[in-house]
Design a protein around this motif. Sequence first.
Motif, mmCIF file in Angstrom:
data_model
loop_
_atom_site.group_PDB
_atom_site.id
_atom_site.type_symbol
_atom_site.label_atom_id
_atom_site.label_comp_id
_atom_site.label_asym_id
_atom_site.label_seq_id
_atom_site.Cartn_x
_atom_site.Cartn_y
_atom_site.Cartn_z
ATOM 1 N N MET A 133 0.806 -1.210 0.000
ATOM 2 C CA MET A 133 0.000 0.000 0.000
ATOM 3 C C MET A 133 0.845 1.268 0.000
ATOM 4 S SD MET A 133 -3.284 -0.793 0.018
ATOM 5 C CE MET A 133 -3.968 0.750 0.583
ATOM 6 N N PHE A 134 1.968 1.220 0.735
ATOM 7 C CA PHE A 134 2.797 2.419 0.867
ATOM 8 C C PHE A 134 4.272 2.006 0.884
ATOM 9 C CE2 PHE A 134 -1.151 2.911 3.292
ATOM 10 C CZ PHE A 134 -1.743 3.943 2.580
ATOM 11 N N TYR A 178 -1.713 6.095 5.124
ATOM 12 C CA TYR A 178 -2.956 6.852 5.144
ATOM 13 C C TYR A 178 -4.134 5.897 5.360
ATOM 14 C CZ TYR A 178 0.197 10.300 3.161
ATOM 15 O OH TYR A 178 1.271 11.143 2.955
ATOM 16 N N ARG A 205 -7.251 6.229 5.263
ATOM 17 C CA ARG A 205 -8.332 6.340 4.286
ATOM 18 C C ARG A 205 -8.095 5.425 3.089
ATOM 19 N NH1 ARG A 205 -9.120 12.097 1.515
ATOM 20 N NH2 ARG A 205 -7.045 11.517 0.762
ATOM 21 N N GLU A 206 -6.836 5.325 2.636
ATOM 22 C CA GLU A 206 -6.521 4.472 1.484
ATOM 23 C C GLU A 206 -6.682 2.998 1.824
ATOM 24 O OE1 GLU A 206 -6.022 5.595 -1.570
ATOM 25 O OE2 GLU A 206 -6.440 7.560 -0.703
ATOM 26 N N LYS A 256 -10.390 2.284 1.726
ATOM 27 C CA LYS A 256 -10.860 2.215 0.344
ATOM 28 C C LYS A 256 -10.548 0.866 -0.283
ATOM 29 C CE LYS A 256 -9.969 5.640 -2.403
ATOM 30 N NZ LYS A 256 -9.239 6.778 -3.055
ATOM 31 N N GLN A 257 -9.328 0.361 -0.060
ATOM 32 C CA GLN A 257 -8.939 -0.923 -0.640
ATOM 33 C C GLN A 257 -9.699 -2.080 0.011
ATOM 34 O OE1 GLN A 257 -6.816 -1.752 -3.278
ATOM 35 N NE2 GLN A 257 -7.074 0.434 -3.682
#
Length: 224
Positions: A142-143, A153, A155-156, A159-160
């Motif tokens: 993710m990051f 984050y 929020r991300e 979302k995933q």
Amino acid sequence: MGIKDWPARERPRERLIEDGAQSLSDAELLAVFLRTGVRGKSAVELARDTVEHFGSLRGLFGASLVSFSAVHGMGSAKFAQLQAVMELARRAIIEDLQAGQALNSPHAVKDYLRLTLGNLAHEAFHVLFLDVKNRLITSREMFRGTLTHTSVYPREVVKQALLHNAASVMLAHNHPSGTPEPSDSDLLLTRALVQALSLVDVRILDHFVVAGRQVHSFAEHGQI
């Protein structure tokens, strides 16, 4: 003297077939992979020198193409073969996790994370998305960050999780230059993610911190 001139019982390939891969040393296993040595060195000697050059198997597996190719007898072809072997191992473990419950295979999860995160020179944050039966849907980086820091984050991640229709997740990140013990910021981040994901009814089953071969589990230490 080349390996082909050794007594059959001492050749790594023959010993592997006869006694199993576990009977070979790190250098002998790498020699089977390399197949041939270079002028003045057998494959075993080349393998032993290569492991010593990088300090460990972890150092070897995490080497860049440039540093790998700097070793006499190595090059882009062997580098590509080594990366392919590691990726095949990761995918084999993924198949096991997709077929069964990840919670019932903690060793497989940790083995996958060691292969995926243990050799990285930078920090990376991965999320394993699971279905209602705790089977792996997919694993995503993710990051990505620097040697010591990654911005995450929530929020991300939410979302995933919604995109993959996940019922729960497992989190994982690495400490390239440290120990697997979580930092205060790791604990705060985990709490923030627990809160964010709970809003969409997604549970965090565990958070792993990987440092080389060592893996710290938040769940096992009562930190989640």
